[in-house]
Design an enzyme around this catalytic site. Sequence first.
Site, mmCIF file in Angstrom:
data_model
loop_
_atom_site.group_PDB
_atom_site.id
_atom_site.type_symbol
_atom_site.label_atom_id
_atom_site.label_comp_id
_atom_site.label_asym_id
_atom_site.label_seq_id
_atom_site.Cartn_x
_atom_site.Cartn_y
_atom_site.Cartn_z
ATOM 1 N N GLY A 33 0.820 -1.219 0.000
ATOM 2 C CA GLY A 33 0.000 0.000 0.000
ATOM 3 C C GLY A 33 0.847 1.260 0.000
ATOM 4 O O GLY A 33 0.624 2.180 0.788
ATOM 5 N N ALA A 34 1.824 1.294 -0.925
ATOM 6 C CA ALA A 34 2.772 2.418 -0.930
ATOM 7 C C ALA A 34 2.300 3.591 -1.788
ATOM 8 O O ALA A 34 2.986 4.603 -1.875
ATOM 9 C CB ALA A 34 4.130 1.928 -1.429
ATOM 10 N N GLY A 37 -0.747 8.020 1.243
ATOM 11 C CA GLY A 37 -0.758 8.209 2.696
ATOM 12 C C GLY A 37 0.450 7.679 3.440
ATOM 13 O O GLY A 37 1.603 7.976 3.120
ATOM 14 N N GLY A 39 1.756 4.654 3.698
ATOM 15 C CA GLY A 39 2.653 3.766 2.942
ATOM 16 C C GLY A 39 3.566 4.561 2.023
ATOM 17 O O GLY A 39 4.758 4.257 1.890
ATOM 18 N N SER A 161 -3.437 0.242 14.411
ATOM 19 C CA SER A 161 -4.191 1.480 14.647
ATOM 20 C C SER A 161 -4.695 1.566 16.075
ATOM 21 O O SER A 161 -4.992 0.540 16.704
ATOM 22 C CB SER A 161 -5.389 1.517 13.700
ATOM 23 O OG SER A 161 -6.192 2.628 13.975
ATOM 24 N N TYR A 187 -13.479 -2.166 11.260
ATOM 25 C CA TYR A 187 -12.075 -1.741 11.222
ATOM 26 C C TYR A 187 -11.366 -2.205 12.495
ATOM 27 O O TYR A 187 -10.281 -2.791 12.449
ATOM 28 C CB TYR A 187 -12.049 -0.217 11.113
ATOM 29 C CG TYR A 187 -10.680 0.408 10.992
ATOM 30 C CD1 TYR A 187 -9.961 0.356 9.793
ATOM 31 C CD2 TYR A 187 -10.109 1.095 12.067
ATOM 32 C CE1 TYR A 187 -8.713 0.955 9.676
ATOM 33 C CE2 TYR A 187 -8.862 1.703 11.953
ATOM 34 C CZ TYR A 187 -8.168 1.627 10.760
ATOM 35 O OH TYR A 187 -6.930 2.222 10.644
HETATM 36 N N1 LIG Z 1 -4.577 7.723 8.306
HETATM 37 C C1 LIG Z 1 -4.623 7.494 9.596
HETATM 38 O O1 LIG Z 1 -4.848 8.402 10.421
HETATM 39 C C2 LIG Z 1 -4.392 6.101 10.107
HETATM 40 C C3 LIG Z 1 -4.536 5.882 11.482
HETATM 41 C C4 LIG Z 1 -4.311 4.600 11.979
HETATM 42 C C5 LIG Z 1 -3.941 3.578 11.124
HETATM 43 N N2 LIG Z 1 -3.836 3.819 9.789
HETATM 44 C C6 LIG Z 1 -3.440 2.672 8.938
HETATM 45 O O2 LIG Z 1 -2.475 3.087 7.984
HETATM 46 C C7 LIG Z 1 -2.526 2.201 6.855
HETATM 47 C C8 LIG Z 1 -2.503 3.030 5.589
HETATM 48 O O3 LIG Z 1 -3.672 3.817 5.527
HETATM 49 P P1 LIG Z 1 -3.673 5.334 5.024
HETATM 50 O O4 LIG Z 1 -4.282 6.148 6.089
HETATM 51 O O5 LIG Z 1 -2.372 5.704 4.489
HETATM 52 O O6 LIG Z 1 -4.782 5.236 3.859
HETATM 53 P P2 LIG Z 1 -4.693 5.477 2.287
HETATM 54 O O7 LIG Z 1 -4.131 6.825 2.010
HETATM 55 O O8 LIG Z 1 -6.046 5.175 1.789
HETATM 56 O O9 LIG Z 1 -3.654 4.377 1.800
HETATM 57 C C9 LIG Z 1 -3.993 3.020 1.823
HETATM 58 C C10 LIG Z 1 -3.046 2.236 0.942
HETATM 59 O O10 LIG Z 1 -3.475 0.878 0.948
HETATM 60 C C11 LIG Z 1 -3.742 0.479 -0.399
HETATM 61 N N3 LIG Z 1 -4.830 -0.478 -0.486
HETATM 62 C C12 LIG Z 1 -6.109 -0.345 -0.059
HETATM 63 N N4 LIG Z 1 -6.812 -1.436 -0.378
HETATM 64 C C13 LIG Z 1 -5.972 -2.272 -1.013
HETATM 65 C C14 LIG Z 1 -6.108 -3.541 -1.603
HETATM 66 N N5 LIG Z 1 -7.294 -4.172 -1.672
HETATM 67 N N6 LIG Z 1 -5.030 -4.116 -2.167
HETATM 68 C C15 LIG Z 1 -3.833 -3.501 -2.159
HETATM 69 N N7 LIG Z 1 -3.641 -2.281 -1.633
HETATM 70 C C16 LIG Z 1 -4.694 -1.681 -1.064
HETATM 71 C C17 LIG Z 1 -4.095 1.772 -1.139
HETATM 72 O O11 LIG Z 1 -3.945 1.604 -2.532
HETATM 73 P P3 LIG Z 1 -4.606 2.647 -3.602
HETATM 74 O O12 LIG Z 1 -3.697 3.858 -3.622
HETATM 75 O O13 LIG Z 1 -4.606 1.893 -4.864
HETATM 76 O O14 LIG Z 1 -5.961 2.981 -3.085
HETATM 77 C C18 LIG Z 1 -3.092 2.715 -0.515
HETATM 78 O O15 LIG Z 1 -1.825 2.555 -1.097
HETATM 79 C C19 LIG Z 1 -3.789 1.366 7.021
HETATM 80 O O16 LIG Z 1 -3.433 0.080 7.496
HETATM 81 C C20 LIG Z 1 -4.577 2.121 8.090
HETATM 82 O O17 LIG Z 1 -5.409 1.282 8.838
HETATM 83 C C21 LIG Z 1 -4.050 5.058 9.255
#
Ligand SMILES: NC(=O)c1ccc[n+]([C@@H]2O[C@H](COP(=O)([O-])OP(=O)(O)OC[C@H]3O[C@@H](n4cnc5c(N)ncnc54)[C@H](OP(=O)(O)O)[C@@H]3O)[C@@H](O)[C@H]2O)c1
Length: 323
Positions: A33-34, A37, A39, A161, A187
């Site tokens: 998921g790079a 956000g 990643g 998380s 979640y």
């Molecule tokens: N943002 C926060 O405040 C926060 C807080 C706690 C934990 N997290 C955790 O951080 C991690 C990253 O989330 P983020 O906040 O950075 O969200 P994000 O910006 O939506 O990024 C998510 C990443 O995961 C990929 N992804 C989603 N579904 C997928 C699938 N079916 N197969 C392969 N890749 C997939 C996305 O790919 P695409 O670019 O193609 O969509 C994107 O690269 C998650 O595990 C989330 O639970 C985030």
Amino acid sequence: MKLPDEIQFINSAFQTQKTTDVRMDGKVSIITGATSGVGYQAARRLAEGGASLVLVCRNSEKANALRKEFIQKYASDVEIVLADFSKLSDVRKAADFILKKFQRIDVLVNNAGLHRTTRILTEEGHETVFCVNHLASYLFTRLLLDRMIKNAPARIIQVNSEGHRFGGLDLDDLTWSRRHYIGLQGYGASKVAQLLTVWEFADILAGTGVTINAMHPGTVKTNIGMDNGPLYRWFHRLFVRPLLRKPDISGEAIYYLAAAPEMQNVSGKFFNQTVEETPMPHALDREFGKSVWQVSEELTGLPKLELAGSLIKMTDPVSFLLT
Ligand SMILES: NC(=O)c1ccc[n+]([C@@H]2O[C@H](COP(=O)([O-])OP(=O)(O)OC[C@H]3O[C@@H](n4cnc5c(N)ncnc54)[C@H](OP(=O)(O)O)[C@@H]3O)[C@@H](O)[C@H]2O)c1
């Protein structure tokens, strides 16, 4: 002031986070998921630190743009592996490809994840959030584990998380067919399952040189949840996003956990960015965790791997893991 464990995260967010300048030149670092956000920021920081990147992404256009960016800015080695983590068959193909191509894996960052407000089942019949956030990362880690042990030291970082605090994990209803689906709990369930397996992994890996830790990447501005309905997006944009921090703090924290020499032997912990925290009691129940491990093994079609105790006593853990 020391807050109760349950709300320690309020304090952690305001503490000074640790950083490191130690370089990661040539260290093979896999990030799922790079493309967005957390990643993206982790991959960018690892590229800046000299790591060789293996970016596991589902969108080839975004992934190729990333490769171009990291080559231009940091002269990085970048391998793209395309996989949709809502399909466990894709997870297997991605792991196969990586095992064929890379003789060593130094860092694995399981980051791909999502948050949905509605229940959607995958083609393979899993609830999507549970599949991407937990089952896929569990399967991917298991499939790469032996390679990491053989070429230890290596570090696994599970991007978890504070949302694990919402709970919601019911092993008798993982597809939410008997309960009304509540997004935050769906979640939470996925993150609780992942945390419970982290403690099991850590026990299995004790003495192998491979560490595993879970982390909350900060509450940061990313695309998470932005594929939900218009009402959610409107509310999020208006009331939530202004309170969120920039996601580069997540990249810095992941880099610290991956690179800092003082983290070399730290395993089986939960960090809020880089501050160690105590998860909720429901995510610390080791008996329940063993059931979660067993169910995860069954749902991902993996052979049984003996858990803590028996393996620790093995003189040759590598060959044991191979059986
Ligand atoms: N943002 C926060 O405040 C926060 C807080 C706690 C934990 N997290 C955790 O951080 C991690 C990253 O989330 P983020 O906040 O950075 O969200 P994000 O910006 O939506 O990024 C998510 C990443 O995961 C990929 N992804 C989603 N579904 C997928 C699938 N079916 N197969 C392969 N890749 C997939 C996305 O790919 P695409 O670019 O193609 O969509 C994107 O690269 C998650 O595990 C989330 O639970 C985030």
